[in-house]
Scaffold this motif. Structure first.
Motif, PDB file in Angstrom:
ATOM      1  N   ARG A 391     -12.962  10.796  46.779  1.00 34.68           N
ATOM      2  CA  ARG A 391     -11.519  10.879  46.537  1.00 34.68           C
ATOM      3  C   ARG A 391     -11.219  10.776  45.040  1.00 34.68           C
ATOM      4  N   ARG A 392     -11.858   9.840  44.396  1.00 36.84           N
ATOM      5  CA  ARG A 392     -11.624   9.668  42.956  1.00 36.84           C
ATOM      6  C   ARG A 392     -12.170  10.842  42.154  1.00 36.84           C
ATOM      7  N   ALA A 393     -13.311  11.400  42.565  1.00 38.40           N
ATOM      8  CA  ALA A 393     -13.869  12.547  41.854  1.00 38.40           C
ATOM      9  C   ALA A 393     -12.930  13.748  41.924  1.00 38.40           C
ATOM     10  N   ARG A 394     -12.278  13.949  43.059  1.00 38.27           N
ATOM     11  CA  ARG A 394     -11.297  15.034  43.184  1.00 38.27           C
ATOM     12  C   ARG A 394     -10.128  14.806  42.227  1.00 38.27           C
ATOM     13  N   ALA A 395      -9.654  13.572  42.192  1.00 40.27           N
ATOM     14  CA  ALA A 395      -8.535  13.253  41.297  1.00 40.27           C
ATOM     15  C   ALA A 395      -8.937  13.410  39.836  1.00 40.27           C
ATOM     16  N   ALA A 396     -10.148  12.958  39.505  1.00 42.68           N
ATOM     17  CA  ALA A 396     -10.625  13.045  38.125  1.00 42.68           C
ATOM     18  C   ALA A 396     -10.763  14.487  37.676  1.00 42.68           C
ATOM     19  N   SER A 532       1.205  16.808  34.967  1.00 45.77           N
ATOM     20  CA  SER A 532       0.029  16.296  35.672  1.00 45.77           C
ATOM     21  C   SER A 532       0.244  14.825  35.961  1.00 45.77           C
ATOM     22  N   VAL A 533      -0.055  14.404  37.185  1.00 48.37           N
ATOM     23  CA  VAL A 533       0.109  13.006  37.593  1.00 48.37           C
ATOM     24  C   VAL A 533      -1.172  12.553  38.284  1.00 48.37           C
ATOM     25  N   THR A 534      -1.722  11.426  37.853  1.00 47.27           N
ATOM     26  CA  THR A 534      -2.888  10.826  38.503  1.00 47.27           C
ATOM     27  C   THR A 534      -2.556   9.382  38.840  1.00 47.27           C
ATOM     28  N   ASN A 535      -2.661   9.043  40.113  1.00 49.52           N
ATOM     29  CA  ASN A 535      -2.295   7.710  40.596  1.00 49.52           C
ATOM     30  C   ASN A 535      -3.543   6.842  40.738  1.00 49.52           C
ATOM     31  N   LEU A 536      -3.704   5.877  39.843  1.00 52.88           N
ATOM     32  CA  LEU A 536      -4.808   4.930  39.914  1.00 52.88           C
ATOM     33  C   LEU A 536      -4.342   3.562  40.395  1.00 52.88           C
ATOM     34  N   SER A 537      -3.104   3.477  40.871  1.00 54.20           N
ATOM     35  CA  SER A 537      -2.578   2.210  41.380  1.00 54.20           C
ATOM     36  C   SER A 537      -3.042   2.007  42.819  1.00 54.20           C
ATOM     37  N   ARG A 538      -2.639   0.903  43.413  1.00 56.46           N
ATOM     38  CA  ARG A 538      -3.058   0.577  44.777  1.00 56.46           C
ATOM     39  C   ARG A 538      -2.042   0.992  45.836  1.00 56.46           C
ATOM     40  N   ARG A 539      -1.056   1.777  45.436  1.00 57.85           N
ATOM     41  CA  ARG A 539      -0.026   2.184  46.395  1.00 57.85           C
ATOM     42  C   ARG A 539       0.397   3.618  46.087  1.00 57.85           C
ATOM     43  N   VAL A 549       5.173  21.993  43.829  1.00 61.63           N
ATOM     44  CA  VAL A 549       3.892  21.292  43.737  1.00 61.63           C
ATOM     45  C   VAL A 549       2.817  22.369  43.701  1.00 61.63           C
ATOM     46  N   LEU A 550       2.113  22.468  42.591  1.00 63.19           N
ATOM     47  CA  LEU A 550       1.121  23.521  42.423  1.00 63.19           C
ATOM     48  C   LEU A 550      -0.182  23.204  43.150  1.00 63.19           C
ATOM     49  N   LEU A 551      -0.644  21.947  43.031  1.00 63.78           N
ATOM     50  CA  LEU A 551      -1.944  21.580  43.598  1.00 63.78           C
ATOM     51  C   LEU A 551      -2.040  20.068  43.647  1.00 63.78           C
ATOM     52  N   THR A 552      -2.659  19.551  44.692  1.00 60.19           N
ATOM     53  CA  THR A 552      -2.925  18.113  44.781  1.00 60.19           C
ATOM     54  C   THR A 552      -4.371  17.909  45.208  1.00 60.19           C
ATOM     55  N   SER A 553      -4.943  16.786  44.795  1.00 58.33           N
ATOM     56  CA  SER A 553      -6.318  16.476  45.186  1.00 58.33           C
ATOM     57  C   SER A 553      -6.380  15.822  46.563  1.00 58.33           C
ATOM     58  N   ALA A 554      -5.241  15.359  47.067  1.00 61.09           N
ATOM     59  CA  ALA A 554      -5.158  14.741  48.395  1.00 61.09           C
ATOM     60  C   ALA A 554      -3.802  15.099  49.004  1.00 61.09           C
ATOM     61  N   VAL A 555      -3.723  15.019  50.305  1.00 62.44           N
ATOM     62  CA  VAL A 555      -2.475  15.334  51.003  1.00 62.44           C
ATOM     63  C   VAL A 555      -1.411  14.296  50.656  1.00 62.44           C
ATOM     64  N   LEU A 556      -0.219  14.763  50.331  1.00 67.28           N
ATOM     65  CA  LEU A 556       0.874  13.846  50.015  1.00 67.28           C
ATOM     66  C   LEU A 556       1.266  13.045  51.253  1.00 67.28           C
ATOM     67  N   ASP A 564      -5.534   6.989  44.100  1.00 63.02           N
ATOM     68  CA  ASP A 564      -6.735   7.743  43.733  1.00 63.02           C
ATOM     69  C   ASP A 564      -6.550   9.233  44.006  1.00 63.02           C
ATOM     70  N   ALA A 565      -5.451   9.772  43.535  1.00 57.40           N
ATOM     71  CA  ALA A 565      -5.154  11.193  43.740  1.00 57.40           C
ATOM     72  C   ALA A 565      -4.415  11.743  42.523  1.00 57.40           C
ATOM     73  N   SER A 566      -4.512  13.063  42.354  1.00 55.98           N
ATOM     74  CA  SER A 566      -3.824  13.756  41.264  1.00 55.98           C
ATOM     75  C   SER A 566      -2.981  14.888  41.812  1.00 55.98           C
ATOM     76  N   ALA A 567      -1.928  15.235  41.064  1.00 59.63           N
ATOM     77  CA  ALA A 567      -1.068  16.360  41.429  1.00 59.63           C
ATOM     78  C   ALA A 567      -0.693  17.133  40.182  1.00 59.63           C
ATOM     79  N   TRP A 568      -0.586  18.456  40.355  1.00 60.89           N
ATOM     80  CA  TRP A 568      -0.069  19.335  39.309  1.00 60.89           C
ATOM     81  C   TRP A 568       1.280  19.867  39.782  1.00 60.89           C
TER      82      TRP A 568
END
Length: 572
Positions: A391-396, A532-539, A549-556, A564-568
């Motif tokens: 999950r983190r590798a996708r976000a990274a 670009s948004v990357t969420n490294l928080s716990r929520r 929303v162009l692309l996300t590393s995980a489903v919203l 542990d997800a990113s969005a463009w």
């Protein structure tokens, strides 16, 4: 400096040119790559190929140039702008090819010079440039120069191209100084003469099969300048310089002090390097403004690092600080800011790297308790949470691809391959042996790629011979074929991201503006319309209201970005 022939000519150049391939009409046609513009490298997506492990075209279990050539359509569909090849030259492979025996030939394991020229040509036809590795700090102990030095004996002029010295102690039984090898143990090895008696020592900052060159000798400089010309003439667009800060040495070979000031180390980041690379820059520019030099530089001092990126020295350098940073919003932001500040100063593009052929794969590293990378902390049996790491590798990946500059990805990163822990009896990397068996080495990220099928060799090879490093069971779902069918796979994410990155004018080279979306959230704008948004928080965190929303590393999750997800996002 003593020359090797009575008339003062440089034997090095004459000897090496004797095996230079004649310029054919085919090689001449490769002289001028025309894809991507002259500044293509400033924002390129560059794919690292480790030839032994990419694809096997002749069925012997080892990757080769025919295998790469057969998979060029895959790389084109992935959306990369250039391929960087780790060394493909003749080598005894004591250090994965970084022990080069001849720069004007291709190792028979991989093919021949004609195959290399054909690969360069075919890649260019698909809009993909070629970057090759040069390893100027050292050569193989099987290189003709070193063999001549061994035969010459103490005091022979052939030894002046290297660092041969008498030992200390009553009978020369101690090394000339206490320098350490990068692979562990002493940086010196003692040779034995024809009569069986020990004689001089030679310096090797890496393995004993990689003797260091003396860059104060004119033959060494001339030979490497000729090597650059040789490959630029064959259509190569760039040269990646291995261990670029280590070439120059203090002639007195003093001991390393506990905390040397920047520039005062006896073999790291010596001032002499600037003149060496300025001469290389002139050679590169003589072939056109689109030919580039990229340095591998591990330097903690930002000012010293920036000196290598001045307009008349190197074009770019690898950014290891970002790659080694832990999965922490503060650490990653600090790394980004440090990197951009240094590069803006000298108008050089930053580079962003998550992995390479030397470091633990991101899907494994990001799932560990310690998500940073350091060679000295690598150990067998370190536990990892595979799901968390993936999950983190996708976000990274989305984070790194959105940053200003060039993006480098290492083969298999786009498949989300994990690090493989091999048994000690299967490890080939010299780092393992020289560490006394403590370091698991780097072979775990060099496992041959899985292309198709449910069992080894997973389409890597068409033959029956085992792959040069064993592939694990259970990789059927990680093959390129399987992931291409899965819209939620890592490969699908990379293809989508690289396609957007190439098509959006805001991405690639340029600047960023940070946006505050709360603690432990990395958000920045590129231009006026990309966020670009990357969420490294716990929520989960709410995303700004945007047109798209162009692309996300995980489903919203209910319109929010999970941890542990990113969005463009498209802002306008």
């Amino acid at each position: 400096m003593t020359t090797l022939t009575p008339d003062g000519s440089r034997v090095s150049t004459l000897e090496q040119r004797s095996h230079e391939a004649p310029r054919t009409e085919q090689s001449a046609s490769l002289l001028v790559p025309t894809v991507g513009g002259t500044d293509w490298w400033r924002g390129a997506a560059i794919y690292q190929v480790y030839p032994r492990s990419f694809a096997d075209g002749d069925g012997d279990g080892t990757g080769d140039l025919a295998g790469v050539r057969n998979r060029l359509a895959y790389l084109s569909a992935l959306g990369v702008d250039a391929i960087w090849f780790t060394p493909w030259y003749p080598s005894p492979m004591q250090d994965g090819g970084y022990d080069v025996a001849d720069y004007r030939a291709i190792d028979p394991l991989f093919g021949d010079l004609e195959a290399a020229e054909g690969l360069i040509r075919d890649a260019l036809a698909l809009g993909i440039r070629t970057i090759i590795d040069v390893v100027p700090n050292h050569v193989s102990s099987e290189h003709s120069w070193f063999q001549a030095a061994l035969s010459a004996g103490p005091g022979g002029p052939e030894r002046e191209r290297f660092w041969f010295r008498d030992g200390r102690g009553t009978d020369g039984e101690l090394p000339p100084n206490n320098w350490d090898s990068e692979f562990g143990g002493s940086a010196w090895s003692r040779i034995v003469g024809p009569d069986g008696r020990p004689e001089q020592w030679y310096l090797h900052l890496f393995a004993s099969g990689q003797p260091d060159l003396n860059w104060g000798h004119p033959d060494v400089r001339q030979e490497h300048e000729d090597i650059l010309r040789f490959w630029f003439e064959r259509g190569v667009s760039g040269i990646r310089i291995d261990s670029a800060a280590l070439l120059a040495k203090d002639d007195l070979l003093p001991e390393v002090t506990p905390s040397p000031a920047p520039g005062d180390h006896p073999y790291i980041d010596r001032d002499d390097l600037q003149d060496i690379y300025r001469s290389w820059r002139r050679i590169a520019e003589s072939f056109g403004p689109d030919r580039v030099l990229i340095g591998e530089l591990w330097l903690p001092d930002a000012e010293r690092f920036a000196r290598y990126l001045r307009p008349d020295v190197l074009h770019a350098a690898f950014n290891f600080d970002f790659m080694a940073a832990p999965w922490s919003a503060d650490a990653l932001r600090e790394s980004v800011e440090r990197t951009l500040e240094v590069h803006v100063r000298v108008d050089a593009p930053a580079s962003w790297v998550l992995s390479n052929h030397d470091v633990t794969r991101p899907t494994t590293r990001y799932g560990r308790a310690d998500t940073a990378f350091a060679f000295e902390t690598k150990r067998f049996g370190t536990p990892t949470d595979a799901a968390l790491g993936g999950r983190r590798a996708r976000a990274a990946a989305l984070l790194a691809m959105a940053l200003p500059g060039a993006y480098y990805l290492y083969q298999g990163e786009e498949l989300g391959l994990p690090e493989v822990e091999l048994g000690p009896e299967l490890i080939e990397d010299p780092m393992h042996a020289r560490s006394g068996g403590i370091d698991p080495g780097r072979d775990g990220c060099r496992i041959p790629l899985p292309w198709s099928g449910d069992a080894p060799p997973y389409g890597f090879s068409t033959g029956t011979l085992p792959t040069w490093l064993p592939q694990p069971p259970g990789w059927g779902s990680l093959t390129a074929e399987a992931e291409a069918r899965d819209p939620g796979s890592m490969l699908s994410l990379y293809r989508s991201a690289l396609r957007l990155r190439r098509g959006l004018p805001e991405l690639g080279d340029g600047i960023l503006d940070w946006v505050d979306l709360g603690p432990d959230v990395l958000a920045f704008r590129r231009g006026d319309s990309f966020l670009s948004v990357t969420n490294l928080s716990r929520r989960p965190v709410p995303l700004p209201a945007t047109p798209q929303v162009l692309l996300t590393s995980a489903v919203l999750e209910g319109g929010e970005l999970p941890t542990d997800a990113s969005a463009w996002l498209r802002l306008t």
